[in-house]
Motif scaffolding. Structure first.
Motif, PDB file in Angstrom:
ATOM      1  N   PRO A 186       0.813  -1.218   0.000  1.00 17.80           N
ATOM      2  CA  PRO A 186       0.000   0.000   0.000  1.00 17.80           C
ATOM      3  C   PRO A 186       0.845   1.267   0.000  1.00 17.80           C
ATOM      4  N   VAL A 187       0.349   2.278  -0.676  1.00 15.54           N
ATOM      5  CA  VAL A 187       0.939   3.618  -0.598  1.00 15.54           C
ATOM      6  C   VAL A 187       0.168   4.351   0.494  1.00 15.54           C
ATOM      7  N   LEU A 188       0.772   4.445   1.676  1.00 19.70           N
ATOM      8  CA  LEU A 188       0.061   4.931   2.859  1.00 19.70           C
ATOM      9  C   LEU A 188      -1.165   4.035   3.064  1.00 19.70           C
ATOM     10  N   SER A 189      -2.371   4.598   3.065  1.00 25.34           N
ATOM     11  CA  SER A 189      -3.562   3.763   3.259  1.00 25.34           C
ATOM     12  C   SER A 189      -4.206   3.336   1.943  1.00 25.34           C
ATOM     13  N   MET A 190      -3.542   3.629   0.813  1.00 21.46           N
ATOM     14  CA  MET A 190      -4.100   3.311  -0.499  1.00 21.46           C
ATOM     15  C   MET A 190      -3.569   1.959  -0.971  1.00 21.46           C
ATOM     16  N   ASN A 191      -4.455   0.989  -1.136  1.00 19.15           N
ATOM     17  CA  ASN A 191      -4.052  -0.337  -1.588  1.00 19.15           C
ATOM     18  C   ASN A 191      -3.502  -0.287  -3.010  1.00 19.15           C
ATOM     19  N   THR A 192      -2.615  -1.221  -3.321  1.00 13.68           N
ATOM     20  CA  THR A 192      -2.115  -1.363  -4.679  1.00 13.68           C
ATOM     21  C   THR A 192      -2.413  -2.775  -5.174  1.00 13.68           C
ATOM     22  N   LYS A 193      -2.558  -2.914  -6.487  1.00 13.43           N
ATOM     23  CA  LYS A 193      -2.673  -4.225  -7.116  1.00 13.43           C
ATOM     24  C   LYS A 193      -1.295  -4.619  -7.633  1.00 13.43           C
ATOM     25  N   ARG A 194      -0.724  -5.654  -7.026  1.00 10.73           N
ATOM     26  CA  ARG A 194       0.634  -6.062  -7.372  1.00 10.73           C
ATOM     27  C   ARG A 194       0.734  -6.406  -8.848  1.00 10.73           C
ATOM     28  N   GLY A 195       1.791  -5.933  -9.472  1.00 11.21           N
ATOM     29  CA  GLY A 195       1.997  -6.217 -10.876  1.00 11.21           C
ATOM     30  C   GLY A 195       3.363  -5.741 -11.321  1.00 11.21           C
ATOM     31  N   ALA A 196       3.732  -6.126 -12.537  1.00 10.39           N
ATOM     32  CA  ALA A 196       5.002  -5.700 -13.102  1.00 10.39           C
ATOM     33  C   ALA A 196       4.955  -4.214 -13.438  1.00 10.39           C
ATOM     34  N   VAL A 197       6.112  -3.583 -13.414  1.00 10.27           N
ATOM     35  CA  VAL A 197       6.257  -2.162 -13.726  1.00 10.27           C
ATOM     36  C   VAL A 197       7.276  -2.025 -14.850  1.00 10.27           C
ATOM     37  N   LEU A 198       6.968  -1.201 -15.834  1.00 12.61           N
ATOM     38  CA  LEU A 198       7.917  -0.870 -16.894  1.00 12.61           C
ATOM     39  C   LEU A 198       8.228   0.615 -16.813  1.00 12.61           C
ATOM     40  N   HIS A 199       9.499   0.949 -16.657  1.00  9.68           N
ATOM     41  CA  HIS A 199       9.952   2.338 -16.600  1.00  9.68           C
ATOM     42  C   HIS A 199      10.692   2.629 -17.901  1.00  9.68           C
ATOM     43  N   ILE A 200      10.077   3.450 -18.765  1.00 11.67           N
ATOM     44  CA  ILE A 200      10.663   3.799 -20.056  1.00 11.67           C
ATOM     45  C   ILE A 200      11.469   5.084 -19.880  1.00 11.67           C
ATOM     46  N   CYS A 201      12.770   5.001 -20.084  1.00 11.14           N
ATOM     47  CA  CYS A 201      13.672   6.112 -19.788  1.00 11.14           C
ATOM     48  C   CYS A 201      14.073   6.837 -21.067  1.00 11.14           C
ATOM     49  N   GLY A 202      13.703   8.085 -21.180  1.00 11.07           N
ATOM     50  CA  GLY A 202      14.168   8.889 -22.294  1.00 11.07           C
ATOM     51  C   GLY A 202      15.611   9.296 -22.110  1.00 11.07           C
ATOM     52  N   GLU A 203      16.051   9.308 -20.862  1.00  5.57           N
ATOM     53  CA  GLU A 203      17.437   9.647 -20.537  1.00  5.57           C
ATOM     54  C   GLU A 203      17.787   8.985 -19.200  1.00  5.57           C
ATOM     55  N   GLY A 204      19.051   8.745 -18.984  1.00  4.47           N
ATOM     56  CA  GLY A 204      19.513   8.282 -17.681  1.00  4.47           C
ATOM     57  C   GLY A 204      18.957   6.955 -17.229  1.00  4.47           C
ATOM     58  N   GLY A 205      18.933   5.951 -18.114  1.00  4.03           N
ATOM     59  CA  GLY A 205      18.392   4.651 -17.745  1.00  4.03           C
ATOM     60  C   GLY A 205      19.126   4.001 -16.591  1.00  4.03           C
ATOM     61  N   ASP A 206      20.455   4.130 -16.581  1.00  2.00           N
ATOM     62  CA  ASP A 206      21.223   3.541 -15.479  1.00  2.00           C
ATOM     63  C   ASP A 206      20.932   4.256 -14.164  1.00  2.00           C
ATOM     64  N   GLY A 207      20.655   5.563 -14.245  1.00  2.00           N
ATOM     65  CA  GLY A 207      20.292   6.310 -13.043  1.00  2.00           C
ATOM     66  C   GLY A 207      18.985   5.819 -12.455  1.00  2.00           C
ATOM     67  N   VAL A 208      18.029   5.483 -13.325  1.00  2.61           N
ATOM     68  CA  VAL A 208      16.757   4.932 -12.847  1.00  2.61           C
ATOM     69  C   VAL A 208      16.996   3.574 -12.191  1.00  2.61           C
ATOM     70  N   LYS A 209      17.847   2.756 -12.797  1.00  2.00           N
ATOM     71  CA  LYS A 209      18.145   1.444 -12.209  1.00  2.00           C
ATOM     72  C   LYS A 209      18.839   1.590 -10.852  1.00  2.00           C
TER      73      LYS A 209
END
Length: 350
Positions: free
Chosen positions: A65-88
């Motif tokens: 959960p994000v604070l009291s907000m539930n999340t639905k577990r799942g895969a995340v894709l982060h598309i990096c226009g710049e700085g991909g290694d920084g995101v990793k």
């Protein structure tokens, strides 16, 4: 002679009274992000917008959960226009000691939302990759939106409609939420840079403001097409050591931590106020909700989440900074302040 083989459009008319609302939960993060929708996170430079996007993604990939907000577990894709290694690096800082959080994917290839071949090709290739993941895709972060429009003109509404339509297609085809990370313009109070069609075409918008006194940043909901739009929460940025390089120099990154107790869904101070002013106003509102007529500055300080306290060497210094924020709220007509014989102020909502 050419024969016109153009297919005639077919229009379908349905009785609305026959509709049965779905009881299926379609959120990725409840009250924040829905599946098949496009959201936009808008912020100026140097407030950690990528770091907080990664933090939200880390919650989703864990089903946490994000604070009291539930999340639905799942895969995340982060598309990096710049700085991909920084995101990793940021993902590593948040998830290196977490089990069952392997499905945070990073794509360093640039997406072109204006290229008619890019969007369907991304969808097709991601669908082929997803069987390697433990969970279905839930969240796709495009960071930043400007890098994903490539040659399109951000100030032309028709071209921005093409870009946001591409993002919407990704969301619908993959049954996921697409979150666009976007920069503010020169005037931060006017929201994201570029054509107003960008904001018009997305389903939700969140703007970030930084409190220079506390260092905390506040995420404000400034648009929700299908949910309540009065939600806000805070996060703090922390410098984290990654490793020591081959020459013996420490390497660091920045991670965002969402502040416990900072979520508010009540009527809150407008987003134009600073995070400290908003936190003080919300704390005073909570005090008066308990039947009290108001509170002293020190009582308001004690009612605020520690992570949102103003900076100061001691309680007196923090109280002085807080009193300045309360005075600005008084001038804005949001509350009243009465000075007593000891020079202290008693504050109440207007």
């Amino acid at each position: 002679m050419q024969t016109n083989t153009r297919t005639k459009p077919e229009f379908i008319f349905e009785r609305a009274n026959d509709h049965i609302p779905s009881r299926e939960c379609n959120y990725v993060i409840r009250n924040l992000c829905n599946r098949k929708e496009v959201g936009m996170l808008v912020a100026p430079s140097n407030v950690g917008k990528t770091a907080v996007a990664v933090a939200l993604g880390a919650h989703v990939v864990q089903g946490k959960p994000v604070l009291s907000m539930n999340t639905k577990r799942g895969a995340v894709l982060h598309i990096c226009g710049e700085g991909g290694d920084g995101v990793k690096d940021r993902v590593y800082a948040l998830l290196r000691d977490v089990e069952d959080a392997e499905d945070y994917l990073v794509m360093k290839s640039r997406l072109n939302l204006g290229d008619p071949d890019h969007v369907p090709e991304l969808i097709e290739q991601l669908k082929k990759h997803l069987p390697r993941c433990e969970t279905a895709i839930s969240l796709i972060i495009i960071d930043t939106f400007i890098h994903a429009i490539v040659d399109l003109n951000e100030n032309l509404s028709n071209e921005m409609s093409i870009a946001t339509s591409g993002a919407q297609t990704i969301a619908e085809e993959l049954d996921a939420h697409v979150l666009l990370v976007h920069h503010t313009g020169r005037d931060e109070d006017k929201g994201g840079r570029g054509s107003s069609a960008i904001r018009t075409n997305v389903d939700s918008e969140f703007t970030i403001k930084k409190n220079e006194d506390t260092g905390a940043c506040v995420v404000n909901t400034t648009k929700q097409r299908n949910m309540a739009g009065d939600l806000r929460f805070s996060y703090e940025l922390e410098k984290v050591k990654l490793c020591t390089d081959e020459e013996g120099v420490d390497r660091f990154t920045v991670k965002a931590t969402i502040v416990e107790g900072s979520l508010s869904t009540d009527d809150v101070a407008p987003a134009k106020f600073s995070p400290l002013q908003a936190a003080a106003w919300t704390a005073l509102k909570g005090i008066q909700a308990e039947g009290k007529t108001g509170a002293m500055t020190s009582q308001i300080l004690n009612a605020m989440p520690p992570g949102l306290h103003p900076k100061g060497a001691n309680t007196n210094a923090k109280g002085t900074t807080l009193r300045g924020a309360l005075t600005k709220l008084e001038k804005a007509g949001k509350l009243n302040g009465v000075k007593n014989g000891s020079g202290n102020y008693f504050w109440s909502l207007t």
